[in-house]
Design an enzyme around this catalytic site. Sequence first.
Site, short mmCIF file in Angstrom:
data_model
loop_
_atom_site.label_atom_id
_atom_site.label_comp_id
_atom_site.label_asym_id
_atom_site.label_seq_id
_atom_site.Cartn_x
_atom_site.Cartn_y
_atom_site.Cartn_z
CE LYS A 1 -4.19 1.91 2.66
NZ LYS A 1 -4.85 1.67 4.02
CB SER B 1 -8.27 3.53 3.05
OG SER B 1 -7.18 3.00 4.00
CB SER C 1 -8.23 0.69 6.25
OG SER C 1 -9.00 1.91 6.28
#
Lengths: 526, 513
Positions: free
Chosen positions: A78, A173, A197
Amino acid sequence: AALKDRLCSQVSAALKEGRVTPTELCQRCLALIKSTKFLNAYITVAEETALKQAEESEERYKRGQPLGILDGIPVAVKDNFNTAGIETTCASNMLKGYISPYNATVVQKLLDQGAVLLGKTNLDEFAMGSGSTDGVFGPVRNPWSYSNQYKDKSVPKSHSEDEESNWVITGGSSGGSAAAVSSFTCFAALGSDTGGSTRNPAAHCGVVGLKPTYGLISRHGLIPLVNSMDVPGILTRCVDDAAVLLGSLAGHDPKDSTTVQDDFRPFEVPDLTDVSKLSIGIPKEYHAPGLSSEILALWSKAADLFKNAGAKVVEVSLPHTQYSIVCYHVLCTAEVASNMARFDGLEYGHRSDEKESTESMYAATRREGFNEVVRGRILSGNYFLLKENYEKYFVKAQKVRRLIANDFVKVFRSGVDILLTPTTLSDAAPYTEFIQEDNRTRSAQDDVLTQAANMAGLPAINVPTALSERGLPVGLQFIGRSFQEKQLLTVAKWFEKQVQFPMIQLEEVKRHDNGVFQHQKSAFFS
Amino acid sequence: MAARGCGGVWRRARQRGVVGPGPGPGPSPRGQRAVVCNARGGAVPAGKSGVAPWIPVVGLEIHAQISSNSKLFSGSQVQFAAPPNSLVSFFDASLPGTLPVLNRRCVEAAVMTGLALNCRINKKSMFDRKHYFYADLPAGYQITQQRVPIAVNGSLSYSLCIDNKMSQMVTKTVRIKQIQLEQDSGKSLHDDTRSQTLVDLNRAGVGLMEVVMEPDMCCGEEAAAAVRELQLILQTLGSSQAVMAEGQLRVDANISVHHPGEPYGVRTEVKNINSIRFLAKAVDYEIQRQIEELENGGTILNETRAFDSKLGCTVPMRDKEGKRDYRFMPEPNLPPLILYDAKSLPANLNHQQVINIDWIQERLPDLPSVKREKLVEQYGILPEHSFALSNEDGLAEFFESVVKQTQMKPKKVIGWILNHLLSYLKQHSLTVKESPVSSFLLADLLNLLEKKEISSTAAKQVLAELWKGEGKTPLEIVKEQKLELLQDQKELEQICQAVIDGQENEVIMMVPG
């Protein structure tokens, strides 16, 4: 070798046996990333360094000295983890073009074990969001939007509208990482999990999403959202792989004082044959407003599955969970306000051309660098931290957080081993529908089932369970005791085996797989 | 109007019989109300109007840079005057994703200091973030200890002389509210001509101990004496080098004045004080300014003022942000700081990982006050001489070394040390270590004097010669310059005879007279 070697353990065996080389594997993933570019899962693809890493791995295999199970395995990270030499943007104008001089501890650990870093995945700006729609590089598309399973069931209003208006979000996210694992462009990915997330996009994308216990994995190098809740998350295609990643990442880090000192022993997840000694708790408060009937049905079906196998299934109460959204809002925004103070344009990142005064340069830099969501959270967080408000909001929220955590302590003390809950309220929403609501409302809704585990620091995992009527993945969540990852994953693995979640049928993947791609039928929930 | 030292005022107050403690409210008979002591014995005369007396209140906040190899939360080196931005780690520059890691040495220094200042050491203390935007504060917040500091409730005894007379010393005590660990900021250099600010982060993140003193002082002399004693303690402990000129010890003074029986007045904070001498000046100036301001019908603003050492006055600092709200919050990346004592020390913990308060207590060196007592006791010197010895780094050791090497009595040695050696060093701005006359040479000289081989006048001449540092021994100088006292009766008679012989006329004239 083919992509039927879809798991780390399988591909590792293939690498060892020489059925595939790290370079071939890397090239195949890079090609797949290219052909699935429309998913927008990656912000940066580090093709050159990835191929170099693959080459080095290949040398090690040739010498018969691979570094371990992860050697040569392509992974994605990420884009809120620092990676030396590869851009780290947090999907924000503020850090666009920012190249960190150091690796996050988790990144370093992956590299030290020979993993091949393909690139950095998309997210909501600074991980603030639940859709992966609010980053400066645009929204991530859920690979399942393009699966045969979804296409077969969705009825396009008109032909032209078809894919453009029907594609669904990944959740967030860590949507880029979930999409990357789900679309086979990598074998595992790192996400981060502050309020859900990692688990939320895992559920929407039909992959395993593990949020380990707070303090088990180093946060050094993870650009923080809420320091007291952030945990690096693990996204994989199966529970066994999650255990492999956990084993390679967990443990004390002198650079992160909040990691526990105790040694962590990597483990293989045992196959559970007898669940009769297990006590599964069903928290009634997770029957939350807005929970789709489909998911509710799936949840009780899963509870029955355990009951029928001989486990004790009990209804439990976590009375303070209902306050977690408000509580989270205060704690999160307060820490965001503080953490974001460093982005002033002086040392790194975006700097405005405004030259009137230092203060006006700060203001312009921050206005230009942050999106509205980030600015909104900074504003409310500073409000909560004002001297006159601190007791009323921040201290109160901390107390509520303690109550929420205590609820879990009580339940686990009563003899419950694992909690079983839904991960999301419904399956993934189409993008056009999702953006009707603002980020705050959506985050509040979407995190409701996942957030409490962050408040309490507990380990939790999403296990893909079945496809919804629309042909989209639905997952269930298991929450375990602190530092009892082994027990959590053992139960999750047993459940995973029972439900036989179907594999995504994606044209792009099939093409790259030369037709060897195997289609599994869901055994239990189809 | 020059500010007065409170020692003198205190004495005057006593003479007038208006001694505290506990200033009584209400008016006193005219003529006696001009001066009133506060609870701790300080007072200031009333202003021109002479109606009501004023009580000045002085509190100090002192930042002492911790003497350690690396910074409070990072591994960067600590060094004065290194090239700009050469000692900056990723954490110091607040690169995203970096986390603080507490430096054990800094904690030990704070515990030592806390113990030396009679504080209660908190076995559990916490770190907080204090937010404000400034170019030399890269993270936008400073990590400090606002809620639960590492040490609280201590005291510091200090002595000062009245009317600058060494013979009249009084000992006072100031309470220490707390000692907190915190990060230093970087340095900003404003270039007005090019309208830019240059930032040096070498200092950013260096460990500080903030020592907060209660407002128990009432004049510049007291403040200066308290800080001097603190400085000596820090240097003895080695917890800070505490050199004010290098910014290792920074003093901010909170000052207010009020009438007896009334609540404390509005206070101002005076910054930019970079020597102990200036501290006394700044405090006294500010007290006088406030009194004059109030007596002229003005008000005191709660403001920050800077001391201008050239003009000898305090001036308002440009307060750019108006009222500041620091938006304190707990530092989430550091667990509570847990300290142990012999009782609470867990057996299973690695000793490298824990700090044992008792262990540190046992190893504290003799503090300046104890050293002074020992000097008085052991050498029979006056207490004020012990202060003079301890006030100069290395002087007491120099004195002891001389005493060991001479037959001269310590009481006489001290005179030579203080009147000749010290004044010479001060004239030439030298430290004791830089003295061209070693303790060995001085002892040699004093031995010549003690054995009556030279006169005291000659000894001074020899000393003057020794300062040149030409490597000659006292005896060589005595021989060269023929400074010996004559011990031989015959020789003396011969010299006298020679003198008389040379002056026959005068002798003849004298005989009849």
